[in-house]
Design an enzyme around this catalytic site. Structure first.
Site, PDB file in Angstrom:
ATOM      1  N   ASN A  11       0.869  -1.178   0.000  1.00 21.88           N
ATOM      2  CA  ASN A  11       0.000   0.000   0.000  1.00 21.88           C
ATOM      3  C   ASN A  11       0.904   1.226   0.000  1.00 21.88           C
ATOM      4  OD1 ASN A  11      -1.803   2.028   0.448  1.00 21.88           O
ATOM      5  ND2 ASN A  11      -2.464   1.339   2.472  1.00 21.88           N
ATOM      6  N   LYS A  13       0.098   4.207  -0.350  1.00 22.48           N
ATOM      7  CA  LYS A  13      -0.592   5.378   0.222  1.00 22.48           C
ATOM      8  C   LYS A  13      -0.362   6.594  -0.682  1.00 22.48           C
ATOM      9  CE  LYS A  13      -0.359   3.201   4.713  1.00 22.48           C
ATOM     10  NZ  LYS A  13      -0.298   3.315   6.166  1.00 22.48           N
ATOM     11  N   HIS A 103      -9.502   0.740   4.698  1.00 20.37           N
ATOM     12  CA  HIS A 103      -8.244   0.931   5.435  1.00 20.37           C
ATOM     13  C   HIS A 103      -8.520   1.835   6.639  1.00 20.37           C
ATOM     14  CE1 HIS A 103      -4.209   2.337   6.401  1.00 20.37           C
ATOM     15  NE2 HIS A 103      -3.787   1.233   5.827  1.00 20.37           N
ATOM     16  N   GLU A 105      -7.078   4.320   7.704  1.00 18.21           N
ATOM     17  CA  GLU A 105      -6.995   5.758   7.390  1.00 18.21           C
ATOM     18  C   GLU A 105      -8.281   6.238   6.720  1.00 18.21           C
ATOM     19  OE1 GLU A 105      -3.238   5.416   5.370  1.00 18.21           O
ATOM     20  OE2 GLU A 105      -2.353   4.861   7.296  1.00 18.21           O
ATOM     21  N   GLU A 175      -5.086  -5.051  10.557  1.00 18.87           N
ATOM     22  CA  GLU A 175      -4.095  -4.005  10.766  1.00 18.87           C
ATOM     23  C   GLU A 175      -4.392  -3.280  12.073  1.00 18.87           C
ATOM     24  OE1 GLU A 175      -2.158  -2.647   6.844  1.00 18.87           O
ATOM     25  OE2 GLU A 175      -4.000  -1.522   7.062  1.00 18.87           O
ATOM     26  N   GLY A 181       2.570   2.455  10.743  1.00 18.91           N
ATOM     27  CA  GLY A 181       3.481   3.591  10.584  1.00 18.91           C
ATOM     28  C   GLY A 181       4.189   3.994  11.863  1.00 18.91           C
ATOM     29  N   SER A 221       3.656  -1.989  10.311  1.00 23.26           N
ATOM     30  CA  SER A 221       5.110  -2.031  10.531  1.00 23.26           C
ATOM     31  C   SER A 221       5.749  -3.364  10.169  1.00 23.26           C
ATOM     32  CB  SER A 221       5.446  -1.636  11.984  1.00 23.26           C
ATOM     33  OG  SER A 221       5.032  -0.302  12.231  1.00 23.26           O
TER      34      SER A 221
HETATM   35  P1  13P Z   1       3.132   0.480   7.665  1.00 21.50           P
HETATM   36  O1  13P Z   1       3.689  -0.785   7.085  1.00 21.50           O
HETATM   37  O2  13P Z   1       3.843   1.712   7.166  1.00 21.50           O
HETATM   38  O3  13P Z   1       3.012   0.414   9.142  1.00 21.50           O
HETATM   39  O4  13P Z   1       1.634   0.643   7.098  1.00 21.50           O
HETATM   40  C1  13P Z   1       0.761  -0.425   7.206  1.00 21.50           C
HETATM   41  C2  13P Z   1      -0.453  -0.117   6.424  1.00 21.50           C
HETATM   42  O5  13P Z   1      -1.250   0.723   6.785  1.00 21.50           O
HETATM   43  C3  13P Z   1      -0.659  -0.851   5.173  1.00 21.50           C
HETATM   44  O6  13P Z   1      -1.950  -0.672   4.696  1.00 21.50           O
END
Ligand code: 13P
Length: 262
Positions: A11, A13, A103, A105, A175, A181, A221
């Site tokens: 992803n 983003k 997701h 977010e 997740e 992150g 992560s």
């Molecule tokens: P990170 O791997 O940067 O923690 O992000 C995970 C994520 O949100 C993947 O959709």
């Protein structure tokens, strides 16, 4: 574990420029044969989907490198007056085979409820896309011992009305929000516990045989140095990778761990 597929998705983003997106896709495609037992999916920003499809030499859903393309979001309607939105069929048209849905977010920053996630996932399925449906608790919810309740509610709400065929055509991504992150990965035991719970919920929703076929990814992560231990867990079938998916070598190293665990 058995015969479940291994699938690792990146992803990206809202990162990279066009040249960087193309270079990253080419880098992943050129190394994809090193992790042949694990399917790879790249989810670039939607404005770069065409450029990445081109870099992967996708044509009518065929990918010579075996790397698939996915959206990060879609709209639940097939077309119409929805300024700024992208229809499921448009993602198919550009070469996508999957799309991330719900997701964290999107849920927290853009107000997506389980009901909206459910509509989007069904729209994705109807168009022939594999929805990668995300669930996960916040730190506060975990500390209040509400992880199981929150994840169960998200699963039941996001997958309401799913048939066994809908479920096996979907991917679930667990997740934990506190691991996204932050560099704080869930321990393999924490992740496995929730993955097993999710699989149990999927069985409640349909039946055990169906639930055993569904790919459940872990996200939050994931890095090359923790992917091996995550991949060795019974109910962790892949990863949804954020930060580490922005480097071809790291992304491929993560996928290799899952390929080797298959
Ligand atoms: P990170 O791997 O940067 O923690 O992000 C995970 C994520 O949100 C993947 O959709």
């Amino acid at each position: 574990m058995g015969t479940r597929r291994r699938i690792v998705a990146g992803n990206w983003k809202m990162n990279l420029d066009r040249a960087e997106a193309v270079a990253l896709a080419e880098g992943v495609a050129s190394g994809a044969n090193s992790c042949a037992n694990c399917s790879l999916i790249l989810c670039p920003p939607s404005i770069y989907l065409a450029a990445v499809a081109n870099a992967l030499k996708l044509s009518k859903g065929n990918s010579p490198s075996g790397v698939g393309l996915g959206g990060q979001n879609l709209h639940n309607q097939p077309k119409g007056a929805f300024t700024g939105e992208i229809a499921p069929a448009m993602l198919i048209d550009i070469g996508c085979s999957s799309c991330i849905v719900g997701h964290s977010e999107r849920r927290t920053l853009f107000g997506e409820t389980d009901a909206i996630v459910n509509e989007k996932a069904k729209a994705a399925l109807a168009a022939g896309l594999t929805p990668i449906i995300c669930v996960g608790e916040t730190l506060e919810e975990r500390e209040q011992d509400r992880t199981a309740a929150v994840v169960t509610e998200q699963i039941m709400g996001s997958l309401e009305g799913f048939t066994p065929a809908d479920l096996t055509a979907s991917i679930i991504a667990y997740e934990p929000v506190w691991a996204i992150g932050t560099g704080k990965v869930a321990t393999p035991e924490q992740a496995q516990e929730v993955h097993a719970l999710i699989r149990q919920q999927l069985a409640t929703l349909t039946d055990e045989e169906t639930a055993n076929q569904v790919v459940i990814q872990y996200g939050g992560s994931v890095k090359p140095d923790n992917a091996g231990i995550l991949a060795s867990q019974q109910d962790i079938d892949g990863a949804l990778v954020g930060g580490a998916s922005l480097k071809a070598d790291d992304f491929l190293a993560i996928a290799k761990h899952f390929a080797e665990a298959s």
